[in-house]
Design a protein around this motif. Structure first.
Motif, PDB file in Angstrom:
ATOM      1  N   LEU A   1       0.754  -0.977  -0.069  1.00 19.72           N
ATOM      2  CA  LEU A   1       0.116   0.184   0.469  1.00 19.72           C
ATOM      3  C   LEU A   1       1.501   0.841  -0.112  1.00 19.72           C
ATOM      4  CD1 LEU A   1      -3.272   1.327   0.323  1.00 19.72           C
ATOM      5  CD2 LEU A   1      -2.318   1.664   2.489  1.00 19.72           C
ATOM      6  N   ALA A   2       0.923   2.034  -1.031  1.00 21.25           N
ATOM      7  CA  ALA A   2       1.467   3.062  -1.235  1.00 21.25           C
ATOM      8  C   ALA A   2       0.571   4.105  -0.651  1.00 21.25           C
ATOM      9  CB  ALA A   2       1.886   2.833  -2.708  1.00 21.25           C
ATOM     10  N   GLY A   3       0.422   5.714  -1.578  1.00 24.11           N
ATOM     11  CA  GLY A   3      -0.868   6.083  -1.944  1.00 24.11           C
ATOM     12  C   GLY A   3      -2.443   5.985  -1.608  1.00 24.11           C
ATOM     13  N   GLY A   4      -2.310   4.270  -2.068  1.00 19.55           N
ATOM     14  CA  GLY A   4      -3.809   4.121  -2.034  1.00 19.55           C
ATOM     15  C   GLY A   4      -5.209   4.602  -2.488  1.00 19.55           C
ATOM     16  N   MET A   5      -4.620   5.483  -3.853  1.00 20.33           N
ATOM     17  CA  MET A   5      -5.475   6.358  -4.643  1.00 20.33           C
ATOM     18  C   MET A   5      -6.095   5.615  -5.918  1.00 20.33           C
ATOM     19  SD  MET A   5      -6.081   9.550  -3.848  1.00 20.33           S
ATOM     20  CE  MET A   5      -6.106   8.513  -1.540  1.00 20.33           C
TER      21      MET A   5
ATOM     22  N   ASP B   1      -2.931  -9.987   2.748  1.00 22.44           N
ATOM     23  CA  ASP B   1      -3.012  -8.821   3.126  1.00 22.44           C
ATOM     24  C   ASP B   1      -2.447  -7.943   3.045  1.00 22.44           C
ATOM     25  OD1 ASP B   1      -1.723 -11.893   4.678  1.00 22.44           O
ATOM     26  OD2 ASP B   1      -0.662 -10.589   6.420  1.00 22.44           O
ATOM     27  N   VAL B   2      -2.059  -6.340   3.552  1.00 27.96           N
ATOM     28  CA  VAL B   2      -1.630  -5.037   2.848  1.00 27.96           C
ATOM     29  C   VAL B   2      -0.803  -4.952   3.813  1.00 27.96           C
ATOM     30  CG1 VAL B   2      -2.418  -2.491   2.409  1.00 27.96           C
ATOM     31  CG2 VAL B   2      -4.001  -4.192   2.249  1.00 27.96           C
ATOM     32  N   VAL B   3       0.888  -4.953   2.561  1.00 28.36           N
ATOM     33  CA  VAL B   3       1.768  -4.101   3.390  1.00 28.36           C
ATOM     34  C   VAL B   3       1.977  -3.110   3.438  1.00 28.36           C
ATOM     35  CG1 VAL B   3       4.428  -4.308   3.520  1.00 28.36           C
ATOM     36  CG2 VAL B   3       2.358  -6.486   3.480  1.00 28.36           C
ATOM     37  N   ASP B   4       2.109  -1.639   4.454  1.00 24.80           N
ATOM     38  CA  ASP B   4       2.039  -0.194   4.245  1.00 24.80           C
ATOM     39  C   ASP B   4       2.867  -0.263   4.462  1.00 24.80           C
ATOM     40  OD1 ASP B   4       1.357   2.434   4.197  1.00 24.80           O
ATOM     41  OD2 ASP B   4      -0.273   2.231   5.715  1.00 24.80           O
TER      42      ASP B   4
ATOM     43  N   ASN C   1      -2.306  14.237  -3.874  1.00 21.59           N
ATOM     44  CA  ASN C   1      -1.318  14.323  -1.472  1.00 21.59           C
ATOM     45  C   ASN C   1      -1.146  13.549  -0.825  1.00 21.59           C
ATOM     46  OD1 ASN C   1      -1.521  17.374  -0.812  1.00 21.59           O
ATOM     47  ND2 ASN C   1      -3.839  18.073  -0.637  1.00 21.59           N
ATOM     48  N   ARG C   2      -1.699  12.206  -2.386  1.00 18.84           N
ATOM     49  CA  ARG C   2      -1.451  10.451  -1.130  1.00 18.84           C
ATOM     50  C   ARG C   2      -0.905   9.729  -2.726  1.00 18.84           C
ATOM     51  NH1 ARG C   2      -1.619   9.497   2.940  1.00 18.84           N
ATOM     52  NH2 ARG C   2      -1.980   6.824   2.213  1.00 18.84           N
ATOM     53  N   GLY C   3      -1.213  10.064  -3.520  1.00 16.89           N
ATOM     54  CA  GLY C   3      -0.763   9.219  -4.891  1.00 16.89           C
ATOM     55  C   GLY C   3       1.068   9.227  -4.785  1.00 16.89           C
ATOM     56  N   THR C   4       1.413   8.809  -5.225  1.00 12.15           N
ATOM     57  CA  THR C   4       3.068   8.418  -5.649  1.00 12.15           C
ATOM     58  C   THR C   4       3.780   7.947  -6.762  1.00 12.15           C
ATOM     59  OG1 THR C   4       3.094   6.029  -4.612  1.00 12.15           O
ATOM     60  CG2 THR C   4       2.984   7.699  -2.578  1.00 12.15           C
TER      61      THR C   4
ATOM     62  N   ASN D   1      24.218  12.698 -11.290  1.00  7.15           N
ATOM     63  CA  ASN D   1      25.045  12.664 -12.610  1.00  7.15           C
ATOM     64  C   ASN D   1      23.790  12.739 -13.302  1.00  7.15           C
ATOM     65  OD1 ASN D   1      26.929  11.120 -11.086  1.00  7.15           O
ATOM     66  ND2 ASN D   1      25.963   9.012 -11.028  1.00  7.15           N
ATOM     67  N   GLY D   2      23.855  13.738 -13.402  1.00  7.04           N
ATOM     68  CA  GLY D   2      23.192  14.478 -14.134  1.00  7.04           C
ATOM     69  C   GLY D   2      21.863  14.351 -14.298  1.00  7.04           C
ATOM     70  N   ALA D   3      20.930  13.204 -13.284  1.00  6.14           N
ATOM     71  CA  ALA D   3      19.587  12.560 -13.213  1.00  6.14           C
ATOM     72  C   ALA D   3      19.171  13.521 -12.464  1.00  6.14           C
ATOM     73  CB  ALA D   3      19.845  10.633 -13.611  1.00  6.14           C
ATOM     74  N   ILE D   4      17.508  12.731 -12.362  1.00  5.55           N
ATOM     75  CA  ILE D   4      16.639  13.239 -11.278  1.00  5.55           C
ATOM     76  C   ILE D   4      16.295  12.076 -10.653  1.00  5.55           C
ATOM     77  CG2 ILE D   4      14.566  14.676 -10.989  1.00  5.55           C
ATOM     78  CD1 ILE D   4      16.834  16.933 -11.010  1.00  5.55           C
ATOM     79  N   VAL D   5      16.670  12.124  -9.841  1.00  5.04           N
ATOM     80  CA  VAL D   5      16.361  10.469  -8.950  1.00  5.04           C
ATOM     81  C   VAL D   5      14.964  10.757  -7.854  1.00  5.04           C
ATOM     82  CG1 VAL D   5      17.113   8.717  -7.589  1.00  5.04           C
ATOM     83  CG2 VAL D   5      18.643   9.766  -9.015  1.00  5.04           C
ATOM     84  N   ILE D   6      13.498  10.628  -8.182  1.00  7.45           N
ATOM     85  CA  ILE D   6      12.421  10.495  -7.490  1.00  7.45           C
ATOM     86  C   ILE D   6      12.222   9.157  -6.336  1.00  7.45           C
ATOM     87  CG2 ILE D   6      10.176  11.129  -7.482  1.00  7.45           C
ATOM     88  CD1 ILE D   6      10.750  13.233  -9.604  1.00  7.45           C
ATOM     89  N   LYS D   7      12.526   8.982  -5.668  1.00  9.19           N
ATOM     90  CA  LYS D   7      11.768   7.623  -5.069  1.00  9.19           C
ATOM     91  C   LYS D   7      11.008   7.470  -4.810  1.00  9.19           C
ATOM     92  CE  LYS D   7      16.246   7.990  -1.549  1.00  9.19           C
ATOM     93  NZ  LYS D   7      16.974   8.050  -0.374  1.00  9.19           N
ATOM     94  N   ALA D   8      10.237   5.920  -4.884  1.00 14.09           N
ATOM     95  CA  ALA D   8       8.759   5.418  -4.507  1.00 14.09           C
ATOM     96  C   ALA D   8       7.650   6.248  -4.150  1.00 14.09           C
ATOM     97  CB  ALA D   8       9.017   3.776  -4.616  1.00 14.09           C
ATOM     98  N   MET D   9       8.241   6.150  -3.110  1.00 15.36           N
ATOM     99  CA  MET D   9       6.552   6.923  -2.165  1.00 15.36           C
ATOM    100  C   MET D   9       6.796   8.580  -2.497  1.00 15.36           C
ATOM    101  SD  MET D   9       4.774   4.888  -0.741  1.00 15.36           S
ATOM    102  CE  MET D   9       4.571   5.131   1.065  1.00 15.36           C
ATOM    103  N   THR D  10       7.188   9.339  -3.216  1.00 14.22           N
ATOM    104  CA  THR D  10       7.238  10.239  -3.492  1.00 14.22           C
ATOM    105  C   THR D  10       6.003  11.349  -3.810  1.00 14.22           C
ATOM    106  OG1 THR D  10       9.303  10.919  -3.532  1.00 14.22           O
ATOM    107  CG2 THR D  10       7.996  12.642  -4.161  1.00 14.22           C
TER     108      THR D  10
END
Ligand SMILES: Cc1cc2nc3c(=O)[nH]c(=O)nc-3n(C[C@H](O)[C@H](O)[C@H](O)COP(=O)(O)OP(=O)(O)OC[C@H]3O[C@@H](n4cnc5c(N)ncnc54)[C@H](O)[C@@H]3O)c2cc1C
Ligand code: FES
Ligand code: FES
Lengths: 262, 155
Positions: free
Chosen positions: A28-32, A47-50, A105-108, A64-73
């Motif tokens: 479960l990330a943003g749940g949207m 099961d749901v793993v939050d 505000n929720r979705g990732t 290194n010339g890239a924009i890195v966005i982590k998964a739960m952003t």
């Protein structure tokens, strides 16, 4: 909604361990997406793993010339990130068109890519910029990631940790939104990269895809005039109450040109 | 059943819920806070909007257990005694409601919009209001009310 066993993970390792130990778990990330799906009883996990407490899955950086966005952003944080706005403004703009403020505000980004909805916005950016998807196990190239409707290269229990977008020289995104759901009926992301200009479309097929006809006509140019007369076939495109395949084929050209300022 | 604790409108609350219990069910059915409405089954109407840790969210699309420990603000937490929140006052003043069903969600989203924007024009208000559906008003007076409240709230 059918009931399930709710668990919270404290780290990436804890999340994947809990997922593996369960009979049939979902992250479960943003749940949207997950919650609307569960509410419609379209899925019945044991099961749901939050992932809410996994703090090292959140953040945006330049490496290194890239924009890195982590998964739960969250979409909201990509939309308002000064770094994204200065390096890849089209990506911030895309994030600001997703759904509505409460969805943003929720979705990732991780949830959106793992889900690969035919009309999801981010996949067009990932494909056009030739991004790399990092998981807890490996890295996956954008061209190998999206495999069909709601189908990706992810194995069961594999967790997206971050996405790395090489910064393009120029990029643009334009979409034609469904006025009810806000999802793109057709969205086009065009990026001028070191390997030429790449064009990726969402909303029109089973999953996001590139348009070789446009890319050939463009070479390394970022010029809407070069594709003005290049037609896209309606074969295999989606038809639904919102738009026919022929209309979507037409919109692909219009949105791709608008993405380049045309 | 698992236990859940959170702060709702400044008060500490707790209860036992199922994994699948939604925040909106916890608010309405466990706490009796029926000001937060449910208008759809598809996460599209915004009638259920509340603030969680200061951000507007759809309480019909959040698990109660997920918001463990969070600060939740609902429509019931806005007024101080008989004194309405400036956004509620602006809705009253500008006749921004008819049946009132969408209103709690509209007001909570509207406060989120004002908090997020130092400057606010009509186009931005309309774009930011895309997640809240009203079948009565035609939105015009809601947009007016938000513009007016933006001036009072931001001084
Ligand atoms: C009203 C509304 C309008 C919307 N409009 C748009 C739109 O215009 N454009 C758009 O792109 N999207 C739109 N969405 C979808 C939204 O962007 C979702 O947030 C997104 O698709 C899923 O992200 P999430 O974080 O909410 O994921 P979740 O719902 O939590 O998860 C989705 C799926 O991905 C899996 N998952 C989540 N995180 C990971 C991870 N890190 N690794 C592996 N698997 C993972 C979950 O197990 C689940 O199967 C809309 C949604 C709603 C409700
Ligand atoms: S009840 Fe409609 S969005 Fe929550
Ligand atoms: S006032 Fe009736 S739905 Fe908005």
């Amino acid at each position: 909604m059918y009931d399930f066993n709710y668990q919270r993970a404290s780290s990436v390792a804890d999340a994947t361990t809990k997922h593996k130990a369960a009979e049939d778990a979902r992250f479960l990330a943003g749940g949207m997406t997950l919650l609307p799906v569960l509410k419609q009883r379209l899925d019945q996990p044991s099961d749901v793993v939050d992932l809410a407490d996994v703090k090292d899955l959140v953040g945006i950086s330049e490496e290194n010339g890239a924009i890195v966005i982590k998964a739960m952003t969250k979409h909201h944080d990509v939309e308002h990130s000064d770094l994204v706005k200065s390096k890849i403004p089209a990506l911030a703009e895309l994030a600001g068109t997703i759904g509505d403020p409460m969805v943003r505000n929720r979705g990732t980004i991780g949830g959106s890519l793992a889900n690969s909805d035919p009309a999801a916005s981010y996949p067009s950016a990932v494909l056009a910029m030739n991004a790399t998807i990092h998981t807890d196990q490996r890295t996956i190239a954008a061209d190998d990631f999206f495999q069909g409707m709601f189908t990706t290269a992810l194995e069961p229990g594999e967790l997206i940790t971050k996405v790395s977008f090489p910064i393009p020289t120029k990029a643009g995104y334009k979409h034609f939104p469904n006025p009810a759901s806000r999802f793109p009926i057709v969205g086009a992301f065009v990026a001028q990269t070191k390997d030429g200009t790449r064009v990726a479309i969402t909303g029109a097929g089973p999953c996001a895809f590139r348009v070789p006809e446009f890319e050939k006509a463009l070479g390394s140019a970022f010029d809407p005039a070069k594709i003005k007369d290049v037609k896209v076939s309606a074969d295999g495109l989606n038809t639904d109450i919102h738009a026919s395949a022929e209309y979507r084929a037409h919109l692909i050209n219009v949105m791709a040109r608008r993405a380049m300022g045309g | 059943m698992p236990a859940v604790k959170m702060t709702v409108n400044g008060k500490k609350v707790s209860g036992n819920v199922e994994g699948r219990t939604l925040l909106v069910q916890f608010l309405r059915e466990h706490l009796g806070l029926t000001g937060t409405h449910v208008g759809c089954d598809t996460s599209q109407c915004g009638a259920c909007t509340v603030h969680v840790n200061g951000r507007a969210m759809k309480s019909c699309t959040l698990l109660a257990l997920h918001v463990e420990g969070a600060e939740v603000l609902t429509i019931e937490g806005l007024a101080t005694g008989d004194k309405l929140h400036p956004m509620q006052e602006a809705f009253r003043e500008h006749h921004a409601l008819q049946c009132g069903f969408c209103t709690p969600g509209m007001v909570m989203s509207a406060i989120g919009i004002v908090n997020d924007h130092k400057e606010l024009d009509e186009k931005t208000i309309r774009h930011q209001l895309e997640g809240n559906i009203c079948r009565c008003t035609g939105y015009h007076n809601i947009v007016e009310a938000i513009g007016a409240a933006h001036k009072t709230m931001r001084g």
